[in-house]
Design a protein around this motif. Structure first.
Motif, short mmCIF file in Angstrom:
data_model
loop_
_atom_site.label_atom_id
_atom_site.label_comp_id
_atom_site.label_asym_id
_atom_site.label_seq_id
_atom_site.Cartn_x
_atom_site.Cartn_y
_atom_site.Cartn_z
N ASP A 20 -2.98 17.21 -1.98
CA ASP A 20 -2.33 15.90 -2.13
C ASP A 20 -0.82 16.01 -1.91
O ASP A 20 -0.13 14.98 -1.89
N THR A 21 -0.31 17.22 -1.76
CA THR A 21 1.11 17.41 -1.53
C THR A 21 1.54 16.75 -0.23
O THR A 21 0.97 17.00 0.83
N ALA A 22 2.54 15.87 -0.33
CA ALA A 22 3.01 15.12 0.84
C ALA A 22 4.17 14.23 0.41
O ALA A 22 4.44 14.06 -0.79
N ALA A 23 4.83 13.65 1.41
CA ALA A 23 5.76 12.56 1.15
C ALA A 23 4.94 11.27 1.12
O ALA A 23 4.16 11.02 2.05
N TYR A 24 5.12 10.49 0.08
CA TYR A 24 4.36 9.24 -0.08
C TYR A 24 5.26 8.06 0.23
O TYR A 24 6.37 7.96 -0.30
N TYR A 25 4.76 7.18 1.08
CA TYR A 25 5.53 6.03 1.55
C TYR A 25 4.87 4.73 1.12
O TYR A 25 3.66 4.55 1.30
N CYS A 26 5.67 3.84 0.58
CA CYS A 26 5.22 2.50 0.25
C CYS A 26 5.32 1.61 1.50
O CYS A 26 6.23 1.78 2.31
N VAL A 27 4.37 0.69 1.63
CA VAL A 27 4.37 -0.24 2.76
C VAL A 27 4.05 -1.63 2.25
O VAL A 27 3.30 -1.79 1.29
N GLY A 87 0.79 -1.21 0.00
CA GLY A 87 0.00 0.00 0.00
C GLY A 87 0.83 1.27 0.00
O GLY A 87 2.06 1.21 -0.09
N TRP A 88 0.11 2.37 0.08
CA TRP A 88 0.72 3.69 0.11
C TRP A 88 0.13 4.50 1.25
O TRP A 88 -1.09 4.50 1.46
N TYR A 89 1.01 5.20 1.97
CA TYR A 89 0.63 6.17 2.98
C TYR A 89 1.22 7.51 2.54
O TYR A 89 2.11 7.57 1.69
N ARG A 90 0.75 8.58 3.15
CA ARG A 90 1.34 9.88 2.89
C ARG A 90 1.38 10.71 4.16
O ARG A 90 0.58 10.52 5.06
N GLN A 91 2.35 11.62 4.19
CA GLN A 91 2.52 12.49 5.36
C GLN A 91 2.90 13.88 4.89
O GLN A 91 3.93 14.07 4.25
N LYS A 124 1.80 16.95 9.96
CA LYS A 124 0.63 16.08 10.08
C LYS A 124 1.04 14.63 10.26
O LYS A 124 2.19 14.25 10.02
N GLN A 125 0.10 13.80 10.68
CA GLN A 125 0.40 12.39 10.86
C GLN A 125 0.42 11.67 9.53
O GLN A 125 -0.10 12.16 8.52
N ARG A 126 1.02 10.47 9.53
CA ARG A 126 1.05 9.66 8.33
C ARG A 126 -0.28 8.92 8.20
O ARG A 126 -0.70 8.22 9.11
N ASP A 127 -0.94 9.09 7.08
CA ASP A 127 -2.26 8.51 6.86
C ASP A 127 -2.24 7.55 5.67
O ASP A 127 -1.50 7.75 4.70
N VAL A 128 -3.11 6.56 5.72
CA VAL A 128 -3.22 5.62 4.62
C VAL A 128 -3.86 6.28 3.41
O VAL A 128 -4.80 7.09 3.55
N VAL A 129 -3.34 5.96 2.24
CA VAL A 129 -3.91 6.44 0.98
C VAL A 129 -4.69 5.32 0.30
O VAL A 129 -5.85 5.48 -0.06
N ALA A 130 -4.01 4.19 0.13
CA ALA A 130 -4.63 3.04 -0.55
C ALA A 130 -3.86 1.78 -0.21
O ALA A 130 -2.65 1.84 0.02
#
Length: 120
Positions: free
Chosen positions: A89-96, A35-39, A43-49
């Motif tokens: 939608d601007t954020a750092a996107y993290y793969c998990v 999946g993908w999260y963004r922060q 702000k806190q890191r939230d799930v995207v998908a």
């Protein structure tokens, strides 16, 4: 050891599109959820998908209808197609990824993050 390497971030104008990729490498038995999260700053890191190994998907309400998650199990890669991007939608996107490294052990791994900036 498992590594997740993301690519595809960058600067895009509002209404534009980007496609993120995340490839898993290393020694493991199988990958379950990806999946993908963004922060965003402050702000806190939230799930995207998220997507299961069987292809079941879930999306945050804020991205439904605009983002599409997919995966290629043969390549151990997950993608995030982002359309109609907004400044929020601007954020750092993290793969998990939830990875089985042995018959009895499943760990969660994170990528290093890729920056997405939506601005005119």
């Amino acid at each position: 050891q498992v590594q997740l390497v993301e690519s595809g971030g960058g600067l895009v104008q509002p209404g534009g599109s980007l496609r993120l990729s995340c490839a898993a490498s290393g020694t493991f038995r199988t990958i379950y959820r990806m999946g993908w999260y963004r922060q965003a700053p402050g702000k806190q890191r939230d799930v995207v998908a998220t997507i299961t190994s069987g292809g079941d998907t879930n999306y945050a309400d804020s991205v439904k209808g605009r983002f599409t998650i997919s995966r290629d199990n043969a390549k151990n890669t997950v993608y995030l197609q982002m359309n109609t991007l907004k400044p929020e939608d601007t954020a750092a996107y993290y793969c998990v990824a939830d990875v089985a490294t042995s018959r009895w052990n499943v760990d969660t791994y994170w990528g290093q993050g890729t920056q997405v900036t939506v601005s005119s």
